[in-house]
Design an enzyme around this catalytic site. Sequence first.
Site, PDB file in Angstrom:
ATOM      1  N   ARG A 168       0.831  -1.223   0.000  1.00 16.82           N
ATOM      2  CA  ARG A 168       0.000   0.000   0.000  1.00 16.82           C
ATOM      3  C   ARG A 168       0.857   1.262   0.000  1.00 16.82           C
ATOM      4  O   ARG A 168       0.560   2.239   0.667  1.00 16.82           O
ATOM      5  CB  ARG A 168      -0.936   0.023   1.215  1.00 16.82           C
ATOM      6  CG  ARG A 168      -2.016  -1.013   1.206  1.00 16.82           C
ATOM      7  CD  ARG A 168      -2.979  -0.839   0.040  1.00 16.82           C
ATOM      8  NE  ARG A 168      -4.133  -1.712   0.194  1.00 16.82           N
ATOM      9  CZ  ARG A 168      -4.165  -2.980  -0.189  1.00 16.82           C
ATOM     10  NH1 ARG A 168      -3.110  -3.509  -0.796  1.00 16.82           N
ATOM     11  NH2 ARG A 168      -5.232  -3.707  -0.003  1.00 16.82           N
ATOM     12  N   SER A 246     -11.075  -0.753   2.896  1.00 17.32           N
ATOM     13  CA  SER A 246     -10.393  -0.936   4.180  1.00 17.32           C
ATOM     14  C   SER A 246     -10.006   0.437   4.723  1.00 17.32           C
ATOM     15  O   SER A 246      -9.340   1.205   4.034  1.00 17.32           O
ATOM     16  CB  SER A 246      -9.125  -1.762   4.004  1.00 17.32           C
ATOM     17  OG  SER A 246      -9.425  -3.027   3.475  1.00 17.32           O
ATOM     18  N   GLU A 341      -5.840   4.117   5.821  1.00 15.86           N
ATOM     19  CA  GLU A 341      -5.458   3.891   4.422  1.00 15.86           C
ATOM     20  C   GLU A 341      -6.007   4.988   3.513  1.00 15.86           C
ATOM     21  O   GLU A 341      -5.275   5.514   2.668  1.00 15.86           O
ATOM     22  CB  GLU A 341      -5.949   2.513   3.975  1.00 15.86           C
ATOM     23  CG  GLU A 341      -5.413   2.097   2.631  1.00 15.86           C
ATOM     24  CD  GLU A 341      -6.276   1.083   1.965  1.00 15.86           C
ATOM     25  OE1 GLU A 341      -7.333   1.465   1.427  1.00 15.86           O
ATOM     26  OE2 GLU A 341      -5.897  -0.099   1.957  1.00 15.86           O
TER      27      GLU A 341
HETATM   28  N1  EPU Z   1     -11.424 -10.634  10.107  1.00 20.41           N
HETATM   29  C1  EPU Z   1     -12.078 -10.438  11.297  1.00 20.41           C
HETATM   30  N2  EPU Z   1     -13.311  -9.820  11.268  1.00 20.41           N
HETATM   31  C2  EPU Z   1     -13.873  -9.399  10.119  1.00 20.41           C
HETATM   32  C3  EPU Z   1     -13.203  -9.601   8.910  1.00 20.41           C
HETATM   33  C4  EPU Z   1     -11.964 -10.224   8.928  1.00 20.41           C
HETATM   34  O1  EPU Z   1     -11.582 -10.802  12.343  1.00 20.41           O
HETATM   35  O2  EPU Z   1     -14.985  -8.808  10.193  1.00 20.41           O
HETATM   36  C5  EPU Z   1     -10.065 -11.251  10.167  1.00 20.41           C
HETATM   37  C6  EPU Z   1     -10.077 -12.691   9.803  1.00 20.41           C
HETATM   38  O3  EPU Z   1      -9.146 -13.354  10.647  1.00 20.41           O
HETATM   39  C7  EPU Z   1      -9.563 -12.685   8.366  1.00 20.41           C
HETATM   40  C8  EPU Z   1      -8.577 -11.546   8.395  1.00 20.41           C
HETATM   41  O4  EPU Z   1      -9.218 -10.594   9.261  1.00 20.41           O
HETATM   42  O5  EPU Z   1      -8.955 -13.881   8.036  1.00 20.41           O
HETATM   43  C9  EPU Z   1      -8.277 -10.912   7.055  1.00 20.41           C
HETATM   44  O6  EPU Z   1      -9.505 -10.479   6.437  1.00 20.41           O
HETATM   45  P1  EPU Z   1      -9.645 -10.408   4.840  1.00 20.41           P
HETATM   46  O7  EPU Z   1      -9.181 -11.663   4.227  1.00 20.41           O
HETATM   47  O8  EPU Z   1     -11.001  -9.916   4.512  1.00 20.41           O
HETATM   48  O9  EPU Z   1      -8.583  -9.338   4.371  1.00 20.41           O
HETATM   49  P2  EPU Z   1      -8.134  -7.949   5.003  1.00 20.41           P
HETATM   50  O10 EPU Z   1      -6.730  -8.115   5.456  1.00 20.41           O
HETATM   51  O11 EPU Z   1      -9.108  -7.436   5.969  1.00 20.41           O
HETATM   52  C10 EPU Z   1      -7.089  -7.088   2.758  1.00 20.41           C
HETATM   53  C11 EPU Z   1      -7.064  -5.782   2.033  1.00 20.41           C
HETATM   54  C12 EPU Z   1      -8.329  -5.627   1.201  1.00 20.41           C
HETATM   55  C13 EPU Z   1      -8.417  -6.792   0.246  1.00 20.41           C
HETATM   56  C14 EPU Z   1      -8.466  -8.092   1.072  1.00 20.41           C
HETATM   57  C15 EPU Z   1      -8.476  -9.320   0.205  1.00 20.41           C
HETATM   58  C16 EPU Z   1      -5.786  -4.208   3.366  1.00 20.41           C
HETATM   59  C17 EPU Z   1      -5.843  -3.080   4.332  1.00 20.41           C
HETATM   60  N3  EPU Z   1      -6.974  -4.688   2.985  1.00 20.41           N
HETATM   61  O12 EPU Z   1      -8.162  -7.015   3.686  1.00 20.41           O
HETATM   62  O13 EPU Z   1      -8.198  -4.442   0.442  1.00 20.41           O
HETATM   63  O14 EPU Z   1      -9.589  -6.708  -0.553  1.00 20.41           O
HETATM   64  O15 EPU Z   1      -7.267  -8.161   1.873  1.00 20.41           O
HETATM   65  O16 EPU Z   1      -7.228  -9.556  -0.309  1.00 20.41           O
HETATM   66  O17 EPU Z   1      -4.714  -4.628   2.962  1.00 20.41           O
HETATM   67  C18 EPU Z   1      -8.627  -2.121   0.579  1.00 20.41           C
HETATM   68  O18 EPU Z   1      -7.415  -1.983   0.639  1.00 20.41           O
HETATM   69  O19 EPU Z   1      -9.431  -1.139   0.582  1.00 20.41           O
HETATM   70  C19 EPU Z   1      -9.155  -3.466   0.535  1.00 20.41           C
HETATM   71  C20 EPU Z   1     -10.466  -3.718   0.569  1.00 20.41           C
END
Ligand code: EPU
Length: 349
Positions: A168, A246, A341
């Site tokens: 990012r 995010s 972000e």
């Molecule tokens: N989780 C929770 N509660 C929730 C949702 C998720 O505890 O309500 C935990 C779970 O353990 C899950 C982990 O968070 O396994 C990761 O969640 P997720 O796979 O949805 O990915 P993320 O890390 O929250 C990142 C990017 C997203 C991207 C997704 C998919 C960042 C800040 N965000 O989200 O990007 O779509 O991975 O690859 O890196 C964005 O940057 O705007 C964005 C949406």
Amino acid sequence: MPDEPTLLADHTTLRLGGPARRFVRATTDEELVAAVTAADDAGEPLLVLGGGSNLVVADAGFEGTVVQVATRGISADVEDGEVTCGGAVVTVAAGEPWDAFVAHAVERGWAGVEALSGIPGSTGATPVQNVGAYGQEVSQTIAQVRTWDRVERRWRTFAGADCGFAYRWSAFKAEPDRYVVVSVTFQLRAASLAGPVAYAELARALGVEQGQRAPIADVRAAVLALRGGKGMVLDPSDHDTWSAGSFFTNPVLDAAQVPDGAPAYPQPDGTVKTSAAWLIDHAGFGKGFAVEGDAGRATLSTKHTLALTNRGSASTEDLLRLARTIRDGVREAYGVELVNEPVLVGCSL
Ligand code: EPU
């Protein structure tokens, strides 16, 4: 009668933000640079607006010129229908909606961006924060970024390797008032199968093992479904999608700082990336959380704890109060400082 001022709430996916003092829509690169240069000559504050999907604009609006990047166009070095082994070099205008380009690439069998399906915003914004999802980042396929350098007042083209890409992050984000992205050139592979699926959740959705391949059209469909389930695909009728995606980046920590039980993704340099969504959830801010007294105007998405949403009547101040409450709560619970972000315009956390 003077024209009604343009409300930035009408140009952001959060649907927040007050009026722009001046609003200019640029449909060519020349118009874009002329508008930017005019503002710079006048010493006016400038906001370059793409899809508005990563912006939090103050209720007071913007005391300067807003230039909306409305350039369009996708041009490839191969003819439509031409079969090539070398793939395609594709130049996309900054204002082209990102997902329109992804759809265009997948339809033509060009691989490399399919896991980035359904991401809102414009193509020109993607190099700035090195947009990534489901195991892909734009840095993996960007060959060149063409910019207008506001400091040196000249066109400057960066090779992918010179963009300073990290999680990012980019050279463009490092100097936010310097570069205006005018087009992005991608080097895509000609392939019906995507590269190895890197993301466990996506592999499960596709019914393949992590590291196996799948057809790019299937990857696009699976990602759109996964994102949709998390409220990360824009839908005007679903307030869970009135967000900036995010709201916080995933913290990259020393291994010893990662809380027990939290997701841990080791990085090449020995640090560990953990999950902001998990930290928020486990610090006591579950899906749908609202600050007391806010009457539920701004809440966490009911589908994902990392998206802060406007339920329809929120102000930017409501959203910022929610963001501060969450940042402070996570700091208290885990000693980890969450970093926003989206770009904050005229306001701060
Ligand atoms: N989780 C929770 N509660 C929730 C949702 C998720 O505890 O309500 C935990 C779970 O353990 C899950 C982990 O968070 O396994 C990761 O969640 P997720 O796979 O949805 O990915 P993320 O890390 O929250 C990142 C990017 C997203 C991207 C997704 C998919 C960042 C800040 N965000 O989200 O990007 O779509 O991975 O690859 O890196 C964005 O940057 O705007 C964005 C949406």
